[in-house]
Design an enzyme around this catalytic site. Structure first.
Site, PDB file in Angstrom:
ATOM      1  N   SER A 191     -10.860  -0.858  -0.319  1.00 15.83           N
ATOM      2  CA  SER A 191      -9.526  -1.440  -0.188  1.00 15.83           C
ATOM      3  C   SER A 191      -9.293  -2.645  -1.080  1.00 15.83           C
ATOM      4  CB  SER A 191      -9.263  -1.831   1.262  1.00 15.83           C
ATOM      5  OG  SER A 191     -10.179  -2.822   1.671  1.00 15.83           O
ATOM      6  N   LYS A 235      -0.158   3.730   4.824  1.00 17.07           N
ATOM      7  CA  LYS A 235      -0.357   3.355   3.416  1.00 17.07           C
ATOM      8  C   LYS A 235       0.369   4.403   2.553  1.00 17.07           C
ATOM      9  CE  LYS A 235      -4.461   0.921   4.905  1.00 17.07           C
ATOM     10  NZ  LYS A 235      -3.791  -0.329   5.264  1.00 17.07           N
ATOM     11  N   ASN A 241       0.839  -1.207   0.000  1.00 22.04           N
ATOM     12  CA  ASN A 241       0.000   0.000   0.000  1.00 22.04           C
ATOM     13  C   ASN A 241       0.877   1.261   0.000  1.00 22.04           C
ATOM     14  OD1 ASN A 241      -2.461  -1.492   0.288  1.00 22.04           O
ATOM     15  ND2 ASN A 241      -1.882  -1.842   2.421  1.00 22.04           N
ATOM     16  N   GLU A 271     -16.191   3.395   3.035  1.00 24.13           N
ATOM     17  CA  GLU A 271     -14.830   3.775   2.657  1.00 24.13           C
ATOM     18  C   GLU A 271     -14.938   4.744   1.486  1.00 24.13           C
ATOM     19  OE1 GLU A 271     -12.413   0.233   1.953  1.00 24.13           O
ATOM     20  OE2 GLU A 271     -13.445  -0.787   3.577  1.00 24.13           O
ATOM     21  N   HIS A 322     -14.379  -2.399   5.397  1.00 29.09           N
ATOM     22  CA  HIS A 322     -13.227  -3.121   5.967  1.00 29.09           C
ATOM     23  C   HIS A 322     -13.586  -3.772   7.308  1.00 29.09           C
ATOM     24  CE1 HIS A 322      -9.203  -3.435   7.907  1.00 29.09           C
ATOM     25  NE2 HIS A 322      -8.816  -3.684   6.668  1.00 29.09           N
ATOM     26  N   HIS A 381      -7.281   4.435   1.975  1.00 30.07           N
ATOM     27  CA  HIS A 381      -6.570   4.285   0.696  1.00 30.07           C
ATOM     28  C   HIS A 381      -6.667   5.538  -0.185  1.00 30.07           C
ATOM     29  CE1 HIS A 381      -5.675   0.065   1.420  1.00 30.07           C
ATOM     30  NE2 HIS A 381      -6.836   0.061   2.051  1.00 30.07           N
ATOM     31  N   ASP A 426     -14.028   6.249   5.910  1.00 31.97           N
ATOM     32  CA  ASP A 426     -12.681   5.676   6.023  1.00 31.97           C
ATOM     33  C   ASP A 426     -11.907   5.993   4.740  1.00 31.97           C
ATOM     34  OD1 ASP A 426     -10.422   4.109   6.079  1.00 31.97           O
ATOM     35  OD2 ASP A 426     -11.425   2.290   6.771  1.00 31.97           O
TER      36      ASP A 426
END
Ligand SMILES: Cc1ncc(COP(=O)(O)O)c(C=O)c1O
Length: 389
Positions: A187, A246, A48, A183, A134, A215, A212
């Site tokens: 992910s 990440k 990541n 998210e 997640h 990423h 979230d």
């Protein structure tokens, strides 16, 4: 003792039979896009480390300098004697980068989610969550005791019908909270949440949004904004979560939001209160990384990542990817494992992602690109993948 161990052995062999057994592999070295495993150097398409910052000399230097000044560890939780000027400065800088009043750093992203969600909602409240959220968001939601409703991935109609139901059963006048959790960059699928629409719906139904951005921070938008900042929606997302391990290449997680939200979490987020704080050297490394992410160098790294994504997707004849994560879904666990082995023989490291990390029968190669990949590495992978997908 013996009975317990043999029970565990039985459970493990069941996992093996299902092709779901996991074991640790030893990484002998990792630097930039190269990883050495079992004496073989492979090109890594699984990290990541989207901007190649995990091995950036200035960040490693900041960590070393921090350790020389403060020692290796923080010695205690933040509320005892583990709070330093480094932690406070990192939080101020993260808040400035996200455009929020304040932020709070946790030792991991998992700790940020599992501490924050149960601090903010409880038995009388409702959580409405995307199906692909997640594991740490699911764990936080379960630990909260709130009524949980799940909507199919990015399905706005179903999200709205859950919101309608939640507000009929738990009218705002009762003080009950309705929290939407999603998210921004998913992910395992690399696609984006329809954030504008989700914000519009949560406003309409008087809900709050936990987003979230694990990423997205450092990758989407300029600076460390993430998707909410990129779309100019930052001030409408009550709880913005991010990670520092990440794109930022170090480790940790954070929540950004209003000053009162952060003061509340300092008092109520159990994973923050009862945990040794990240070492000040880690905070120093994160600050150095954040400076790079927000600089011209950061812009160049993001542009390089985009260039690499365009090259890979055009070689693979795929549509352009909104993130650095490109899943090649192969279906069965066995097929994904075979592909991983085949690619490893060809010099590429891409572990198979299997249930329970992703739903059953959607085992995949989760290919991640970094600004640090060279065009010939990307072309090589595309050539090796031809025929497999
Ligand atoms: C979407 C998402 N949220 C949270 C986390 C957890 O972050 P951390 O690895 O910092 O615990 C991850 C880690 O993979 C993730 O993918």
């Amino acid at each position: 003792m013996e009975g317990f161990d043999s029970q565990l052995k039985e459970q493990l062999s069941l996992l093996e039979q299902q092709g779901l057994h996991r074991s640790l592999r030893m990484v002998e070295s990792i630097h930039g896009t190269l990883i050495t495993i079992a004496g073989r150097e492979l090109i890594n398409f699984s990290s990541n480390d989207y901007l190649g910052l995990a091995s950036h000399p200035a960040i490693a230097e900041a960590m070393g300098k921090g350790a020389r000044r403060w020692g290796a560890g923080s010695t205690a939780s933040r509320l005892i004697c583990g709070n330093t000027a480094e932690h406070a400065a990192l939080e101020e800088e993260l808040a400035a980068a996200k455009g929020t009043e304040a932020s709070l750093v946790f030792s991991t992203g998992v700790a940020a989610a599992t501490g924050t969600i149960p601090a903010l909602v409880g038995k009388k409240d409702v959580i409405i969550m995307d199906k692909l959220a997640h594991a740490c968001l699911i764990d936080g939601a379960r630990a909260s005791g709130a009524t949980l409703r799940v909507f199919p991935h990015n399905d706005l109609e179903k999200l709205e019908s859950h919101l309608r139901w939640a507000r009929e059963k738990h009218p705002a006048i009762t003080g009950a909270r309705v929290m939407v959790i999603t998210e921004s960059v998913f992910s395992m699928d690399g696609d984006l949440a329809p954030l504008r629409e989700i914000v519009e719906l949560k406003v309409r139904y008087g809900a709050i949004l936990f987003l979230d951005e694990a990423h997205a921070v450092g990758v989407r938008g300029t600076r460390a904004q993430g998707l909410a900042g990129e779309l100019g929606l930052g001030d409408q997302v009550e709880i913005q979560m991010g990670t520092l391990g990440k794109a930022l290449g170090v480790s940790g997680g954070f929540i950004a939001g209003s000053r009162v939200l952060i003061d509340f979490l300092i008092n109520r987020a159990r994973s923050f209160i009862f945990s040794t704080s990240p070492s000040p050297a880690v905070a120093d490394a994160c600050r150095a990384s954040l400076r790079i992410v927000q600089s011209t160098e950061g812009n160049v790294l993001r542009a390089d990542l985009q260039k690499n994504l365009r090259l890979f997707t055009s070689e693979m004849k795929l549509s352009n990817s909104p993130s650095a994560i490109i899943p090649l879904i192969l279906g069965s666990e066995e097929r994904a494992m075979q592909e991983t082995t085949r690619l490893q023989k060809a010099g590429f490291f891409i572990p198979a992602i299997r249930y329970p990390t992703v739903p059953r029968n959607t085992a995949r190669l989760r290919i991640t690109l970094s600004s640090a990949h060279k065009p010939e590495q990307i072309r090589g992978l595309a050539a090796a993948l031809k025929g497999s997908v």
